[in-house]
Write an enzyme that holds these catalytic residues in place. Structure first.
Site, PDB file in Angstrom:
ATOM      1  N   GLU A   1      -1.090  -1.514  -4.875  1.00 58.79           N
ATOM      2  CA  GLU A   1      -2.306  -0.756  -5.148  1.00 58.79           C
ATOM      3  C   GLU A   1      -2.000   0.372  -6.120  1.00 58.79           C
ATOM      4  OE1 GLU A   1      -5.281   1.933  -2.561  1.00 58.79           O
ATOM      5  OE2 GLU A   1      -5.006  -0.109  -1.830  1.00 58.79           O
TER       6      GLU A   1
ATOM      7  N   ASP B   1       0.884  -1.166   0.000  1.00 62.79           N
ATOM      8  CA  ASP B   1       0.000   0.000   0.000  1.00 62.79           C
ATOM      9  C   ASP B   1       0.920   1.214   0.000  1.00 62.79           C
ATOM     10  OD1 ASP B   1      -2.256   1.671   0.217  1.00 62.79           O
ATOM     11  OD2 ASP B   1      -2.039   1.720   2.397  1.00 62.79           O
TER      12      ASP B   1
ATOM     13  N   ASP C   1      -2.353   0.976   7.256  1.00 58.61           N
ATOM     14  CA  ASP C   1      -1.528   0.804   6.050  1.00 58.61           C
ATOM     15  C   ASP C   1      -1.093  -0.649   5.875  1.00 58.61           C
ATOM     16  OD1 ASP C   1      -1.160   3.793   5.330  1.00 58.61           O
ATOM     17  OD2 ASP C   1      -0.585   3.676   7.439  1.00 58.61           O
TER      18      ASP C   1
END
Length: 166
Positions: free
Chosen positions: A72, A13, A144
């Site tokens: 991502e 992420d 996160d």
């Protein structure tokens, strides 16, 4: 991407100040939590933050030896400067992985939410709950790190749907 054997997936992420990572093994139908955490680069100049993301994520790869990486994609909000910085942080993370010859897949936030919760518009706490449930974890995960584990799970689920994991 993946073969029929066990696979270790590193989910990322990306963030320009905090980058989450999560590592999951897929052993047949079993999902095994290996590790998760964050790379904090707050309080440094932007070029130093990019270098720290690159170096520290490289250490994660070297320590845990994932077979594949999933990251991502950048979600562009209203602030173009923030989106550019996020994209550069994402690039540093990508380079840390592909520089070590890891295959890399990219997923949107809605794809991750859909794969983990069944709802592409799920709230963050729903994603975190399902990540903990799917991996049999107790307690609260850092947001996160939870998001990064969700990216890894999304990748594993997509491979399974494609017939890679039986």
């Amino acid at each position: 991407m993946a073969g029929a054997g066990p696979r270790r997936v590193l989910g990322i992420d990306p963030g320009s100040r905090i980058t989450g990572f999560g590592i999951v093994d897929a052993r047949g139908r079993e999902l095994v939590y290996i590790a998760s955490g964050v790379i904090r680069v707050e309080g440094r100049s932007f070029p130093e933050r990019l270098r720290a993301i690159f170096e520290q994520l490289g250490e994660v790869v070297d320590d845990y030896r994932p077979d594949e990486t999933a990251i991502e994609q950048v979600f562009v909000r209203s602030n173009p400067d923030s989106a550019l910085k996020l994209g550069q942080a994402r690039g540093a993370a990508i380079c840390a992985c592909v520089g070590r010859n890891l295959p890399l897949a990219e997923y949107t936030a809605s794809m991750v939410k859909q794969a983990v919760t069944g709802n592409g518009a799920a709230a963050k706490d729903q994603v975190q709950y399902m990540v903990r449930t799917l991996l049999g974890l107790r307690g609260r995960l850092r947001e996160d790190a939870s998001d990064a584990l969700g990216v890894a799970l999304c990748h594993i689920h997509r491979d399974r749907l494609a017939g890679y994991f039986q």
